[in-house]
Design a protein around this motif. Sequence first.
Motif, PDB file in Angstrom:
ATOM      1  N   UNK A   1       3.894  10.277   3.280  1.00  0.00           N
ATOM      2  CA  UNK A   1       3.256   8.901   3.741  1.00  0.00           C
ATOM      3  C   UNK A   1       4.543   8.059   4.330  1.00  0.00           C
ATOM      4  N   UNK A   2       4.006   7.367   5.311  1.00  0.00           N
ATOM      5  CA  UNK A   2       5.177   6.190   5.658  1.00  0.00           C
ATOM      6  C   UNK A   2       4.999   5.076   4.842  1.00  0.00           C
ATOM      7  N   UNK A   3       3.955   5.063   3.869  1.00  0.00           N
ATOM      8  CA  UNK A   3       3.922   3.808   2.959  1.00  0.00           C
ATOM      9  C   UNK A   3       4.876   4.150   1.680  1.00  0.00           C
ATOM     10  N   UNK A   4       5.695   3.006   1.315  1.00  0.00           N
ATOM     11  CA  UNK A   4       6.185   3.008   0.075  1.00  0.00           C
ATOM     12  C   UNK A   4       5.388   3.005  -1.098  1.00  0.00           C
ATOM     13  N   UNK A   5       6.003   3.504  -2.122  1.00  0.00           N
ATOM     14  CA  UNK A   5       5.056   3.721  -3.240  1.00  0.00           C
ATOM     15  C   UNK A   5       4.202   2.301  -3.536  1.00  0.00           C
ATOM     16  N   UNK A   6       5.282   1.023  -3.292  1.00  0.00           N
ATOM     17  CA  UNK A   6       4.730  -0.236  -3.666  1.00  0.00           C
ATOM     18  C   UNK A   6       3.602  -0.780  -2.576  1.00  0.00           C
TER      19      UNK A   6
END
Length: 192
Positions: free
Chosen positions: A127-132
Amino acid sequence: MLERFTTSARQVVVRAREEAAALGHGHIGTEHLLLAVLADADEPSAAVLVDSGLDHTTARTAALRLLDGGMDGSALAAIGVDLDAVREAVEAVFGQGALDPPAEEPARRRGWFRPGEAGRGGRGGRSPFTARARKTLELSLRESRRLESGRIATGHLVLGLLREGEGLGARVIADHGLDFAAVRRAVEATLG
């Protein structure tokens, strides 16, 4: 989850991608979500932050300062250190971006964006989203449910940022001196 987002909340997610690209980041972090919210100062939940003095430009400057390890060029210049010269010398020896802090670890893919498409996973199963940032999106869903909303609005995304509380977006809000509880109350009021 994206099908539950209002049109304005979907635009925040799209703008977050654009903010990341504009900053040359290969990930979407909480800072990009915050910047995307603030990009539409007329949106009531964004106006809560803007009215408190945290506009897009201020937040972007603060995020870049934090991403740069908090190094303040003017403070270093006052003691005779040219930050640009130091960066140039280090990069000449160790390569471009040697002083850049590591990005937050992107979250594992679970059906988020495909390149060029709002709503599906990124390249290579990541995912391009970070975990946070992913946690922030999940918390926005929880906030929506807690407030018995049928949809996830931009205000819920702000509440998710506040509830996550440790990402760069939350740090920008905190460093600006805003009280999370007060911001939460004001945003909840905009949600009705």
